[in-house]
Scaffold this motif. Structure first.
Motif, short mmCIF file in Angstrom:
data_model
loop_
_atom_site.label_atom_id
_atom_site.label_comp_id
_atom_site.label_asym_id
_atom_site.label_seq_id
_atom_site.Cartn_x
_atom_site.Cartn_y
_atom_site.Cartn_z
N ILE A 10 0.83 -1.21 0.00
CA ILE A 10 0.00 0.00 0.00
C ILE A 10 0.86 1.27 0.00
O ILE A 10 0.60 2.19 -0.80
N PRO A 11 1.90 1.39 0.87
CA PRO A 11 2.76 2.58 0.76
C PRO A 11 3.42 2.72 -0.61
O PRO A 11 3.57 3.84 -1.10
N ILE A 12 3.79 1.61 -1.23
CA ILE A 12 4.42 1.68 -2.56
C ILE A 12 3.44 2.28 -3.57
O ILE A 12 3.80 3.15 -4.37
N ILE A 13 2.20 1.82 -3.54
CA ILE A 13 1.20 2.34 -4.48
C ILE A 13 0.94 3.82 -4.22
O ILE A 13 0.84 4.63 -5.16
N VAL A 14 0.81 4.20 -2.95
CA VAL A 14 0.55 5.60 -2.62
C VAL A 14 1.71 6.49 -3.08
O VAL A 14 1.49 7.56 -3.68
N ILE A 15 2.94 6.06 -2.82
CA ILE A 15 4.11 6.85 -3.24
C ILE A 15 4.18 6.93 -4.75
O ILE A 15 4.47 7.99 -5.32
N LYS A 16 3.92 5.82 -5.41
CA LYS A 16 3.95 5.80 -6.88
C LYS A 16 2.97 6.80 -7.47
O LYS A 16 3.30 7.60 -8.36
N LEU A 72 6.88 -5.80 -7.82
CA LEU A 72 7.01 -4.37 -8.03
C LEU A 72 6.63 -3.96 -9.44
O LEU A 72 5.99 -2.91 -9.65
N ALA A 73 7.00 -4.79 -10.42
CA ALA A 73 6.65 -4.48 -11.81
C ALA A 73 5.14 -4.47 -12.00
O ALA A 73 4.60 -3.62 -12.72
N LEU A 74 4.45 -5.41 -11.37
CA LEU A 74 2.99 -5.46 -11.49
C LEU A 74 2.34 -4.26 -10.81
O LEU A 74 1.32 -3.74 -11.28
N LEU A 75 2.90 -3.80 -9.70
CA LEU A 75 2.32 -2.70 -8.95
C LEU A 75 2.57 -1.34 -9.61
O LEU A 75 1.71 -0.46 -9.57
N ILE A 76 3.74 -1.18 -10.21
CA ILE A 76 4.17 0.15 -10.63
C ILE A 76 4.03 0.37 -12.14
O ILE A 76 3.79 1.49 -12.59
N THR A 77 4.20 -0.66 -12.94
CA THR A 77 4.16 -0.50 -14.41
C THR A 77 3.00 -1.29 -14.99
O THR A 77 3.17 -2.42 -15.44
N PRO A 78 1.80 -0.72 -15.01
CA PRO A 78 0.63 -1.48 -15.44
C PRO A 78 0.46 -1.59 -16.95
O PRO A 78 -0.23 -2.49 -17.43
N THR A 79 1.04 -0.67 -17.72
CA THR A 79 0.79 -0.67 -19.17
C THR A 79 1.71 -1.64 -19.89
O THR A 79 2.83 -1.90 -19.43
#
Length: 288
Positions: free
Chosen positions: A125-131, A223-230
């Protein structure tokens, strides 16, 4: 007599268990490679037999279906840049911690060790919020655009630093102080001594950290799934998951196994090639 028998039996049993585990994993890797050369019918009907005909087209089908061209480029750039940044940041930090006599150095080393115990899953959750916050800030206030791959690179480097610093600190402590004293006698300052004397001597440990991070970053999935969705931003592990989602409906299992080979085999070859150097670098500073 019983104690002597136990001292002999336990190491042998451990050795046998380890070799059995190695053989099982090698057999599994070979089996995956074998399935990648079959069509879907042979995969299901003859999973342990040699292929009747070698289906090299599985690799081109997997490459095109999953968009592996862009994913391979993303994985390569992120892995190379990330691994070099991790080494560039962790080596000086580990050197300072290893050579410092201050109490804070010991506490900082302990904090880096504590960082190894934090699973990535606990900070999703913090990773998604920061991203989201970073991308919004950069787009609205700074550059007008932002690439999530930069965010992914930053997170990969930050989350890999505790392991790199911890390993290199132990290795730096195993180096004799005489090498710096000799450099000082030759007129070298601290920075020059570190770059020209300490780093070449510490090359085995640095190479170990570099190789382990190359393997880790190449295989990074969460991390790749959370941060780079396209699709344009995703890396090879994320592309492989997308390939699985499509191939399970088309039942092209040979192409799916080919995608696994494309992702996994390069790192297996790298580890088999440099495995001894990794072990030497990991054990050189043990107990220091």
């Amino acid at each position: 007599m019983r104690r002597l028998f136990g001292d002999i039996l336990v190491p042998r049993a451990t050795t046998v268990a380890l070799w059995a585990w190695v053989v099982f994993n090698l057999a599994l890797v070979a089996w995956v490679g074998l399935q990648s050369l079959k069509d879907s019918g042979q995969v299901w009907l003859s999973p342990f037999a040699l292929p009747d005909t070698i289906e090299w087209g599985n690799y081109s089908a997997a490459w095109k279906a999953a968009g592996f061209s862009a994913a391979a480029l993303n994985s390569t750039v992120l892995t190379v840049v990330g691994s070099l940044l991790i080494v560039a940041l962790s080596a000086p930090a580990a050197y300072v911690l290893a050579r410092s006599d201050r109490r804070a150095a010991g506490r900082l080393t302990g904090y880096f060790a504590m960082g190894l115990s934090i699973p990535v899953q606990t900070i999703v959750i913090p990773i998604i919020v920061i991203k989201l916050s970073v991308s919004t800030f950069m787009i609205d206030w700074v550059t007008g655009w932002w690439d999530n791959r930069i965010t992914l690179l930053v997170f990969q480097v930050v989350l890999s630093l505790p392991f790199a610093v911890f390993v290199l600190t132990g290795y730096m402590r195993s180096l004799p102080h005489e090498i710096e004293e000799a450099a000082e006698l030759d007129g070298a300052g601290p920075l020059r001594a570190f770059v020209q004397v300490v780093l070449p001597v510490a090359k085995p440990g640095v190479m170990t950290v570099l190789i382990l991070n190359v393997i880790g970053l190449w295989n990074e999935t969460l991390l790749a799934l959370l941060i780079t969705p396209t699709p344009e931003e995703r890396t090879l592990p994320a592309a492989l998951l997308s390939l699985y989602g499509s191939m399970q409906y088309s039942s092209d299992w040979g192409a799916l196994f080919a995608g696994i080979v494309i992702l996994v085999y390069p790192m297996i070859v790298l580890y088999l090639w440099l495995g001894r150097r990794i072990v030497e670098g990991m054990t050189a500073g043990i107990g220091k």
